[in-house]
Scaffold this motif. Structure first.
Motif, PDB file in Angstrom:
ATOM      1  N   VAL A 181      -1.767   7.231 -29.866  1.00  0.00           N
ATOM      2  CA  VAL A 181      -2.864   5.978 -29.790  1.00  0.00           C
ATOM      3  C   VAL A 181      -1.919   4.855 -29.985  1.00  0.00           C
ATOM      4  CG1 VAL A 181      -4.765   4.816 -31.716  1.00  0.00           C
ATOM      5  CG2 VAL A 181      -4.879   7.329 -31.532  1.00  0.00           C
ATOM      6  N   PHE A 182      -0.777   5.111 -30.301  1.00  0.00           N
ATOM      7  CA  PHE A 182      -0.237   3.259 -30.237  1.00  0.00           C
ATOM      8  C   PHE A 182       0.628   3.718 -29.517  1.00  0.00           C
ATOM      9  CE2 PHE A 182      -1.433   4.974 -35.041  1.00  0.00           C
ATOM     10  CZ  PHE A 182      -1.837   2.950 -35.311  1.00  0.00           C
ATOM     11  N   TRP A 183       1.268   4.685 -29.047  1.00  0.00           N
ATOM     12  CA  TRP A 183       2.546   4.950 -28.112  1.00  0.00           C
ATOM     13  C   TRP A 183       2.825   5.953 -27.256  1.00  0.00           C
ATOM     14  CZ3 TRP A 183       4.542  -0.167 -26.168  1.00  0.00           C
ATOM     15  CH2 TRP A 183       5.355  -0.243 -25.789  1.00  0.00           C
ATOM     16  N   ASP A 184       1.770   6.089 -25.419  1.00  0.00           N
ATOM     17  CA  ASP A 184       1.545   6.536 -24.732  1.00  0.00           C
ATOM     18  C   ASP A 184       2.281   8.139 -24.864  1.00  0.00           C
ATOM     19  OD1 ASP A 184       3.321   6.143 -22.016  1.00  0.00           O
ATOM     20  OD2 ASP A 184       2.024   3.750 -23.029  1.00  0.00           O
ATOM     21  N   ALA A 185       4.432   7.693 -24.580  1.00  0.00           N
ATOM     22  CA  ALA A 185       5.189   8.804 -25.196  1.00  0.00           C
ATOM     23  C   ALA A 185       4.957  10.169 -25.880  1.00  0.00           C
ATOM     24  CB  ALA A 185       6.017   7.445 -24.536  1.00  0.00           C
ATOM     25  N   PHE A 186       3.937   9.602 -26.755  1.00  0.00           N
ATOM     26  CA  PHE A 186       4.321  10.784 -27.895  1.00  0.00           C
ATOM     27  C   PHE A 186       3.363  11.893 -27.256  1.00  0.00           C
ATOM     28  CE2 PHE A 186       5.462   6.682 -30.570  1.00  0.00           C
ATOM     29  CZ  PHE A 186       6.688   7.163 -30.868  1.00  0.00           C
ATOM     30  N   THR A 187       2.180  11.600 -26.762  1.00  0.00           N
ATOM     31  CA  THR A 187       1.217  12.732 -26.232  1.00  0.00           C
ATOM     32  C   THR A 187       2.362  13.584 -24.932  1.00  0.00           C
ATOM     33  OG1 THR A 187       0.220  11.238 -25.428  1.00  0.00           O
ATOM     34  CG2 THR A 187      -0.437  11.222 -26.986  1.00  0.00           C
ATOM     35  N   LEU A 188       3.012  13.020 -24.421  1.00  0.00           N
ATOM     36  CA  LEU A 188       3.381  13.923 -23.313  1.00  0.00           C
ATOM     37  C   LEU A 188       4.169  15.019 -23.451  1.00  0.00           C
ATOM     38  CD1 LEU A 188       4.771  10.285 -21.431  1.00  0.00           C
ATOM     39  CD2 LEU A 188       3.041  11.520 -21.224  1.00  0.00           C
ATOM     40  N   PRO A 189       4.404  15.799 -22.728  1.00  0.00           N
ATOM     41  CA  PRO A 189       5.681  16.961 -22.790  1.00  0.00           C
ATOM     42  C   PRO A 189       6.618  16.808 -23.254  1.00  0.00           C
ATOM     43  CG  PRO A 189       4.103  17.518 -20.900  1.00  0.00           C
ATOM     44  CD  PRO A 189       3.987  16.188 -21.142  1.00  0.00           C
ATOM     45  N   PRO A 190       7.580  17.817 -24.289  1.00  0.00           N
ATOM     46  CA  PRO A 190       9.016  17.270 -24.186  1.00  0.00           C
ATOM     47  C   PRO A 190       9.941  16.390 -23.652  1.00  0.00           C
ATOM     48  CG  PRO A 190       8.055  19.602 -25.219  1.00  0.00           C
ATOM     49  CD  PRO A 190       6.916  18.887 -24.255  1.00  0.00           C
ATOM     50  N   LYS A 191      10.159  17.093 -22.013  1.00  0.00           N
ATOM     51  CA  LYS A 191      11.043  16.682 -21.027  1.00  0.00           C
ATOM     52  C   LYS A 191      10.477  15.425 -21.245  1.00  0.00           C
ATOM     53  CE  LYS A 191      12.810  21.151 -19.643  1.00  0.00           C
ATOM     54  NZ  LYS A 191      12.909  22.258 -19.155  1.00  0.00           N
ATOM     55  N   GLU A 192       9.694  15.148 -20.549  1.00  0.00           N
ATOM     56  CA  GLU A 192       8.903  13.798 -19.925  1.00  0.00           C
ATOM     57  C   GLU A 192       8.872  12.482 -21.268  1.00  0.00           C
ATOM     58  OE1 GLU A 192       4.904  11.885 -17.666  1.00  0.00           O
ATOM     59  OE2 GLU A 192       5.082  13.966 -18.016  1.00  0.00           O
ATOM     60  N   ARG A 193       9.020  13.490 -21.966  1.00  0.00           N
ATOM     61  CA  ARG A 193       8.647  11.922 -23.487  1.00  0.00           C
ATOM     62  C   ARG A 193      10.078  11.878 -23.585  1.00  0.00           C
ATOM     63  NH1 ARG A 193       8.005  15.352 -28.637  1.00  0.00           N
ATOM     64  NH2 ARG A 193       6.176  16.091 -27.590  1.00  0.00           N
ATOM     65  N   LYS A 194      11.432  12.545 -23.687  1.00  0.00           N
ATOM     66  CA  LYS A 194      12.375  12.333 -23.429  1.00  0.00           C
ATOM     67  C   LYS A 194      12.869  11.574 -22.705  1.00  0.00           C
ATOM     68  CE  LYS A 194      16.820  13.930 -24.063  1.00  0.00           C
ATOM     69  NZ  LYS A 194      18.021  15.193 -23.506  1.00  0.00           N
ATOM     70  N   TYR A 195      12.447  11.794 -21.419  1.00  0.00           N
ATOM     71  CA  TYR A 195      12.440  10.293 -20.321  1.00  0.00           C
ATOM     72  C   TYR A 195      11.974   9.300 -20.780  1.00  0.00           C
ATOM     73  CZ  TYR A 195      12.655   8.582 -15.906  1.00  0.00           C
ATOM     74  OH  TYR A 195      12.520   7.786 -14.211  1.00  0.00           O
ATOM     75  N   ILE A 196      11.035   8.790 -21.290  1.00  0.00           N
ATOM     76  CA  ILE A 196       9.533   8.028 -21.077  1.00  0.00           C
ATOM     77  C   ILE A 196      10.476   6.901 -22.206  1.00  0.00           C
ATOM     78  CG2 ILE A 196       7.967   6.995 -21.288  1.00  0.00           C
ATOM     79  CD1 ILE A 196       7.825   8.176 -18.640  1.00  0.00           C
ATOM     80  N   LEU A 197      10.584   7.607 -23.621  1.00  0.00           N
ATOM     81  CA  LEU A 197      11.495   7.455 -24.596  1.00  0.00           C
ATOM     82  C   LEU A 197      12.328   6.419 -24.464  1.00  0.00           C
ATOM     83  CD1 LEU A 197      10.223   8.977 -27.360  1.00  0.00           C
ATOM     84  CD2 LEU A 197       9.245   7.138 -26.666  1.00  0.00           C
ATOM     85  N   LYS A 198      13.818   7.267 -23.810  1.00  0.00           N
ATOM     86  CA  LYS A 198      14.763   6.622 -23.434  1.00  0.00           C
ATOM     87  C   LYS A 198      15.243   5.736 -22.159  1.00  0.00           C
ATOM     88  CE  LYS A 198      18.313   9.557 -21.821  1.00  0.00           C
ATOM     89  NZ  LYS A 198      18.911  10.913 -20.917  1.00  0.00           N
ATOM     90  N   ILE A 199      14.297   5.710 -21.864  1.00  0.00           N
ATOM     91  CA  ILE A 199      13.859   3.882 -20.969  1.00  0.00           C
ATOM     92  C   ILE A 199      13.255   3.136 -22.066  1.00  0.00           C
ATOM     93  CG2 ILE A 199      12.520   2.927 -18.981  1.00  0.00           C
ATOM     94  CD1 ILE A 199      14.255   4.856 -18.165  1.00  0.00           C
ATOM     95  N   ASP A 200      12.491   3.753 -22.466  1.00  0.00           N
ATOM     96  CA  ASP A 200      11.997   2.349 -23.560  1.00  0.00           C
ATOM     97  C   ASP A 200      12.903   2.124 -24.277  1.00  0.00           C
ATOM     98  OD1 ASP A 200       9.491   2.414 -22.564  1.00  0.00           O
ATOM     99  OD2 ASP A 200       8.617   4.039 -24.206  1.00  0.00           O
ATOM    100  N   LEU A 201      14.029   2.929 -24.910  1.00  0.00           N
ATOM    101  CA  LEU A 201      14.750   2.415 -25.754  1.00  0.00           C
ATOM    102  C   LEU A 201      15.758   0.898 -25.073  1.00  0.00           C
ATOM    103  CD1 LEU A 201      16.980   2.890 -28.471  1.00  0.00           C
ATOM    104  CD2 LEU A 201      17.373   4.301 -27.174  1.00  0.00           C
ATOM    105  N   PHE A 202      16.052   1.914 -23.783  1.00  0.00           N
ATOM    106  CA  PHE A 202      17.321   0.861 -23.088  1.00  0.00           C
ATOM    107  C   PHE A 202      16.839  -0.407 -22.568  1.00  0.00           C
ATOM    108  CE2 PHE A 202      19.382   4.731 -24.203  1.00  0.00           C
ATOM    109  CZ  PHE A 202      20.980   3.901 -24.370  1.00  0.00           C
ATOM    110  N   VAL A 203      15.476  -0.073 -21.492  1.00  0.00           N
ATOM    111  CA  VAL A 203      15.039  -1.626 -20.822  1.00  0.00           C
ATOM    112  C   VAL A 203      14.566  -2.185 -21.527  1.00  0.00           C
ATOM    113  CG1 VAL A 203      13.795  -1.931 -18.250  1.00  0.00           C
ATOM    114  CG2 VAL A 203      14.962  -0.021 -18.684  1.00  0.00           C
TER     115      VAL A 203
END
Length: 583
Positions: free
Chosen positions: A62-84
């Motif tokens: 509800v607050f951040w869309d990456a959490f509802t993604l499948p595991p591998k896609e979630r890991k990728y998006i959260l990595k981009i979020d963390l660094f970028v």
């Protein structure tokens, strides 16, 4: 897969809206001659197509869309979020402090120490805007030739040194020159990161990230108010320096560690990234993902392309009108002048009270962006934000509405903050076929906006007239109406272009060229990364002969496709256990 092949030749250029079936996954807007959606979805991450997030992850989503993604896609998006996003937030937040701390300093002793009783405060803004005007477009052109991971952090080091030099200024003329240099080197930040974010995120993610990036400035200004109050209490007079001078020293020092982090964390663009924190598989996925979205990679920008882009096309101008008006119609910087004029508050309170407005802007900005991503709409939320800004201008133009009314009128300026991020996200999606145009829109908009902001505050909001500006707020009411008209023109002209070019919506709800999209689907099908949607889930759908569509097992089809591809190819597995199929 066979269904897709059998129907490709029957696709008509129909631009239906993206539909959502019971599974919550998109069904592509392309339809065949019977108006039945052709169900394709790119699976560039090789995630389980039947994955369903847990209840906790759905709540976090509800607050951040990456959490509802499948595991591998979630890991990728959260990595981009963390660094970028981490560097973008810190860098832009610091930039906002460096730009606006002149206002805090002015009401915290600078005015009296330097004998600033004329238009000096507005001229500080004017000289900054002159530097911003000079630097914005050239900086964006430089990013087309020099990696952002080098250019932006290097500019940040220079502008941090400039901020520290303001602490030593003994008169207004010295500050004029330093503010010009500050604007010159800070001009790379906002348009540069708007460009980068637009290259890494999709339509369900971009407005939220742009909103959070934009709101970093609000959070930073909130933080600056508390810093200024703390400095006045604890450092005023320390080392023989006034508290407002210590503010510039501390701000400048904060920039160096942030800049060094930027050299490592900024990934440039998906097609040329050399970020060490991205694996080779991540880099390949980044390119595939942008291709799936339909975004074109950056290309060399020539003078001819630049001329055609801005002077032989309608595309930039509705955006530009709205974007420039955002520069002119903002009123938040005048709030503390009114607070000081009341004589009701201490200097510390004058610095702290506006932080409540920034907090309100953070809340409204985040939820406007969140709802925009969820509803796949930009225009309605932009109209609502513009209406809020218009309401504030009306109240402040009337003025005789009591202290509570003036408070609310000023707070409306903070609440309308979503207009910046939503407008940039909308433009990034409408013009995804031209990466250079996406990158230059904010830069050229900042150039034009700065050219107006050099003189409009002097005319509309002269400092000696503070805190009541009888002409300024009335003019802003008319400019807000013009802003609304520009948004309507942007919406109409973009829709007309879609129809003229015969564009269709892909599975992400973005407008793309039909032939290019079909070519992309064919390429993805060869890689085994397309998932056919179950037509039987469309309960009322029927085949061409009127017979019910036979039951289709999506998981079985996916497994059979993967097995077939793996039998013909050598399958690579990276260190994270992610399987990738060679091209």
């Amino acid at each position: 897969m066979g269904y897709l092949e059998s129907k490709k030749e029957n696709i008509v250029e129909t631009t239906t809206e993206v539909e959502i079936d019971n599974s919550g996954l998109k069904v592509d807007g392309l339809v065949d001659e019977n108006n039945i959606p052709i169900p394709v979805k790119e699976n560039v991450f090789d995630d389980d197509p039947n994955y369903k997030p847990s209840r906790f992850l759905r709540f976090m989503g509800v607050f951040w869309d990456a959490f509802t993604l499948p595991p591998k896609e979630r890991k990728y998006i959260l990595k981009i979020d963390l660094f970028v996003l981490s560097y973008a937030l810190f860098s832009y937040g610091l930039k906002s402090i460096d730009v606006n701390n002149i206002s805090n300093a002015y009401v915290s002793g600078m005015k009296e120490d330097l004998n600033l009783y004329g238009q000096e405060r507005n001229l500080f803004t004017t000289f900054f805007n002159v530097g911003y005007l000079v630097g914005s477009t050239p900086s964006q052109l430089i990013i087309n030739r020099v990696r952002p991971s080098i250019w932006i952090p290097s500019c940040e080091i220079v502008w941090s040194c400039v901020v520290m030099c303001i602490a030593a200024a003994q008169n207004a003329k010295a500050i004029y020159g330093l503010r010009f240099l500050l604007g010159l080197f800070e001009s790379c930040s906002y348009p540069g990161f708007a460009y980068i974010l637009g290259c890494w995120y999709g339509p369900e993610e971009l407005a939220k990230r742009m909103g959070v990036y934009d709101l970093a400035g609000y959070a930073a200004n909130m933080f600056a108010g508390y810093i200024q109050a703390g400095i006045l209490t604890n450092l005023d007079g320390a080392g023989g320096l006034a508290g407002w001078r210590w503010m510039f020293i501390i701000d400048g020092l904060m920039g160096f560690p942030i800049a060094f982090w930027g050299y490592y964390s900024v990934p440039d663009f998906p097609n040329n990234t050399r970020a060490r924190w991205l694996s080779e598989h991540d880099k390949e996925v980044g390119i595939m993902r942008m291709n799936a979205l339909g975004k074109q990679s950056p290309k060399k920008l020539t003078p001819t392309r630049f001329f055609n882009m801005f002077f032989r096309s309608w595309r930039p101008w509705p955006f530009m009108v709205s974007y420039v008006l955002l520069w002119i119609t903002g009123t938040t910087s005048y709030f503390n002048l009114w607070l000081k004029s009341t004589g009701l508050y201490t200097t510390e309170q004058i610095n702290i009270i506006p932080t409540g407005g920034y907090a309100l802007g953070i809340v409204t900005g985040f939820w406007f962006a969140n709802l925009s991503d969820r509803t796949h709409m930009r225009f309605p939320w932009l109209v609502l934000a513009t209406a809020i800004r218009f309401t504030g201008s009306v109240i402040l133009s009337v003025w005789n509405v009591g202290i509570g009314g003036i408070y609310f009128g000023n707070l409306c300026g903070y609440m309308s903050e979503p207009t910046w991020s939503l407008l940039l996200a909308w433009a990034a999606e409408e013009f995804q076929d031209d990466a250079e145009l996406r990158g230059l829109l904010a830069a050229v908009g900042n150039t034009i906006g700065a050219s107006f902001s050099m003189w409009t505050p002097l005319v509309l909001f002269p400092t000696p007239k503070a805190p009541h500006y009888p002409i300024g707020y009335k003019v802003l009411c008319g400019l807000n109406v013009l802003d609304f008209s520009a948004l309507c023109a942007f919406w109409y002209l973009s829709r007309r272009e879609h129809k003229q070019k015969g564009l269709v919506k892909n599975s992400y709800g973005l407008w793309v060229a039909r032939d290019e999209y079909l070519a992309h689907l064919e390429e993805m099908e060869k890689k085994g990364k397309l998932l056919d949607k179950t037509l039987s889930r469309l309960s009322s759908a029927s085949g061409p002969s009127g017979d019910a569509v036979p039951e289709y097992n999506e998981k079985r089809e996916y497994d059979e496709t993967r097995a077939s591809v793996e039998a013909k190819n050598v399958v690579d597995t990276d260190a994270d256990g992610i399987t990738s199929i060679p091209k």
